[in-house]
Scaffold this motif. Sequence first.
Motif, PDB file in Angstrom:
ATOM      1  N   SER A   1      66.365 -27.390  82.349  1.00 43.26           N
ATOM      2  CA  SER A   1      65.904 -28.595  81.652  1.00 43.26           C
ATOM      3  C   SER A   1      64.429 -28.535  81.281  1.00 43.26           C
ATOM      4  O   SER A   1      63.967 -29.299  80.414  1.00 43.26           O
ATOM      5  CB  SER A   1      66.147 -29.832  82.521  1.00 43.26           C
ATOM      6  OG  SER A   1      65.327 -29.808  83.681  1.00 43.26           O
TER       7      SER A   1
ATOM      8  N   GLN B   1      76.274 -29.398  84.770  1.00 40.43           N
ATOM      9  CA  GLN B   1      75.662 -29.346  83.444  1.00 40.43           C
ATOM     10  C   GLN B   1      75.451 -30.739  82.860  1.00 40.43           C
ATOM     11  O   GLN B   1      74.615 -30.932  81.979  1.00 40.43           O
ATOM     12  CB  GLN B   1      76.512 -28.501  82.498  1.00 40.43           C
ATOM     13  CG  GLN B   1      76.402 -27.008  82.718  1.00 40.43           C
ATOM     14  CD  GLN B   1      75.001 -26.499  82.448  1.00 40.43           C
ATOM     15  OE1 GLN B   1      74.297 -26.999  81.573  1.00 40.43           O
ATOM     16  NE2 GLN B   1      74.582 -25.483  83.192  1.00 40.43           N
TER      17      GLN B   1
ATOM     18  N   ARG C   1      72.204 -31.921  80.689  1.00 37.01           N
ATOM     19  CA  ARG C   1      72.259 -32.572  79.383  1.00 37.01           C
ATOM     20  C   ARG C   1      71.544 -33.922  79.425  1.00 37.01           C
ATOM     21  O   ARG C   1      70.880 -34.320  78.470  1.00 37.01           O
ATOM     22  CB  ARG C   1      73.719 -32.777  78.942  1.00 37.01           C
ATOM     23  CG  ARG C   1      74.535 -31.513  78.767  1.00 37.01           C
ATOM     24  CD  ARG C   1      74.029 -30.638  77.631  1.00 37.01           C
ATOM     25  NE  ARG C   1      74.147 -31.221  76.316  1.00 37.01           N
ATOM     26  CZ  ARG C   1      75.215 -31.110  75.538  1.00 37.01           C
ATOM     27  NH1 ARG C   1      76.290 -30.443  75.961  1.00 37.01           N
ATOM     28  NH2 ARG C   1      75.233 -31.635  74.327  1.00 37.01           N
ATOM     29  N   ALA C   2      71.687 -34.625  80.551  1.00 39.78           N
ATOM     30  CA  ALA C   2      71.030 -35.924  80.678  1.00 39.78           C
ATOM     31  C   ALA C   2      69.509 -35.772  80.659  1.00 39.78           C
ATOM     32  O   ALA C   2      68.798 -36.573  80.037  1.00 39.78           O
ATOM     33  CB  ALA C   2      71.471 -36.612  81.960  1.00 39.78           C
TER      34      ALA C   2
ATOM     35  N   ARG D   1      67.843 -33.342  79.235  1.00 42.94           N
ATOM     36  CA  ARG D   1      67.454 -32.987  77.872  1.00 42.94           C
ATOM     37  C   ARG D   1      67.502 -34.213  76.960  1.00 42.94           C
ATOM     38  O   ARG D   1      66.661 -34.382  76.072  1.00 42.94           O
ATOM     39  CB  ARG D   1      68.374 -31.891  77.343  1.00 42.94           C
ATOM     40  CG  ARG D   1      68.169 -30.535  78.020  1.00 42.94           C
ATOM     41  CD  ARG D   1      69.194 -29.531  77.528  1.00 42.94           C
ATOM     42  NE  ARG D   1      69.001 -28.226  78.131  1.00 42.94           N
ATOM     43  CZ  ARG D   1      69.883 -27.229  78.055  1.00 42.94           C
ATOM     44  NH1 ARG D   1      71.025 -27.410  77.385  1.00 42.94           N
ATOM     45  NH2 ARG D   1      69.623 -26.071  78.623  1.00 42.94           N
ATOM     46  N   ALA D   2      68.499 -35.060  77.179  1.00 45.13           N
ATOM     47  CA  ALA D   2      68.575 -36.301  76.399  1.00 45.13           C
ATOM     48  C   ALA D   2      67.352 -37.169  76.665  1.00 45.13           C
ATOM     49  O   ALA D   2      66.772 -37.757  75.741  1.00 45.13           O
ATOM     50  CB  ALA D   2      69.851 -37.060  76.747  1.00 45.13           C
TER      51      ALA D   2
ATOM     52  N   ALA E   1      67.798 -34.631  69.911  1.00 42.94           N
ATOM     53  CA  ALA E   1      68.398 -35.099  71.158  1.00 42.94           C
ATOM     54  C   ALA E   1      69.833 -35.569  70.967  1.00 42.94           C
ATOM     55  O   ALA E   1      70.521 -35.861  71.952  1.00 42.94           O
ATOM     56  CB  ALA E   1      67.568 -36.248  71.733  1.00 42.94           C
TER      57      ALA E   1
ATOM     58  N   SER F   1      72.946 -34.388  70.294  1.00 40.22           N
ATOM     59  CA  SER F   1      74.112 -33.852  70.992  1.00 40.22           C
ATOM     60  C   SER F   1      74.036 -34.122  72.490  1.00 40.22           C
ATOM     61  O   SER F   1      75.049 -34.394  73.135  1.00 40.22           O
ATOM     62  CB  SER F   1      74.254 -32.350  70.726  1.00 40.22           C
ATOM     63  OG  SER F   1      73.121 -31.650  71.218  1.00 40.22           O
ATOM     64  N   ASP F   2      72.810 -34.056  73.057  1.00 45.04           N
ATOM     65  CA  ASP F   2      72.676 -34.331  74.487  1.00 45.04           C
ATOM     66  C   ASP F   2      72.903 -35.804  74.784  1.00 45.04           C
ATOM     67  O   ASP F   2      73.533 -36.154  75.786  1.00 45.04           O
ATOM     68  CB  ASP F   2      71.288 -33.902  74.968  1.00 45.04           C
ATOM     69  CG  ASP F   2      71.096 -32.402  74.915  1.00 45.04           C
ATOM     70  OD1 ASP F   2      72.020 -31.679  75.342  1.00 45.04           O
ATOM     71  OD2 ASP F   2      70.042 -31.944  74.447  1.00 45.04           O
TER      72      ASP F   2
ATOM     73  N   ALA G   1      76.535 -36.439  74.733  1.00 46.51           N
ATOM     74  CA  ALA G   1      77.183 -35.989  75.965  1.00 46.51           C
ATOM     75  C   ALA G   1      77.031 -37.041  77.062  1.00 46.51           C
ATOM     76  O   ALA G   1      77.965 -37.293  77.829  1.00 46.51           O
ATOM     77  CB  ALA G   1      76.588 -34.655  76.411  1.00 46.51           C
ATOM     78  N   VAL G   2      75.849 -37.657  77.138  1.00 46.64           N
ATOM     79  CA  VAL G   2      75.639 -38.716  78.121  1.00 46.64           C
ATOM     80  C   VAL G   2      76.552 -39.902  77.838  1.00 46.64           C
ATOM     81  O   VAL G   2      77.187 -40.459  78.735  1.00 46.64           O
ATOM     82  CB  VAL G   2      74.156 -39.167  78.105  1.00 46.64           C
ATOM     83  CG1 VAL G   2      73.976 -40.443  78.920  1.00 46.64           C
ATOM     84  CG2 VAL G   2      73.258 -38.063  78.637  1.00 46.64           C
TER      85      VAL G   2
ATOM     86  N   THR H   1      80.384 -38.944  78.571  1.00 45.89           N
ATOM     87  CA  THR H   1      80.768 -38.353  79.849  1.00 45.89           C
ATOM     88  C   THR H   1      81.700 -39.282  80.622  1.00 45.89           C
ATOM     89  O   THR H   1      81.342 -40.423  80.921  1.00 45.89           O
ATOM     90  CB  THR H   1      79.528 -38.051  80.711  1.00 45.89           C
ATOM     91  OG1 THR H   1      78.752 -37.042  80.068  1.00 45.89           O
ATOM     92  CG2 THR H   1      79.935 -37.567  82.095  1.00 45.89           C
TER      93      THR H   1
END
Length: 256
Positions: A22, A53, A57-58, A60-61, A232, A234-235, A238-239, A242
Amino acid sequence: MDEQPSGRHQGPLRTVDVARESGYSLQQVRDLERLGVIPPAARSANGYRSYTQVHVRALRAYRGLAAAVGPVEARRMLPGLWTATVTEAAAAVGALHVRLAREREEALRAQEALDAVRAETGTAGVERDGDAMTITELAGALGLRPSTLRFWEQEGLLAPERVTSLRARRYGLPDIGAARIVAALRSAGYGVPAVRELLGTLHRPAGLEETQRVVRTRLDGIAARTVALLRAGSDVAAVVTTGREPPPDSGRAGVV
């Protein structure tokens, strides 16, 4: 305790692995978990943290949102995304794009107003009686309330002439130009202290050009924040999704 013995891992991530992927430090990962930016890590029987992961991703978001809207708001927003429905979370993220677009529109209007003021500089002839405005006329021309002009005067941004026994305000051409510049900067998001500082440079040979440069810098900043939000995407998605299914795209139903 945070770290399992070092070595190649398959599956669960250690704190050090999450930090490496991250770009955050070990302590930052722990702090952001404590603040709810990332979900709580699973704990093994011996107390070691175990991440996935999803946590990467969180983080990075969060980095992208912090670059777009600031770390304080990003820290406030991320915990809500974990508990909101997909529809609610998507609306919250969409509102960020709308806000940045609005800021850009306001800055562009400020730029246009400053360009107009610059175009008029040096071309105006001798001021005539009919060129001056009352506070009501100037407020109407700028789309403001008279109370706003009074507030700006109290803050030292404007200094209209006082005339008649009632000391009515009279705005000559220089005052009108100053009011237009104040309105442009305020609509672009500048606070009163910043506007006051910029107005202090207008008497200099390159004063108006400096003010225009400041607005251009703001536009560049808004563009950079918009790009950060896009990166940001795609990240953040993902959040948002999820453990939840995104709503069906009814508009595409039946398309083959």
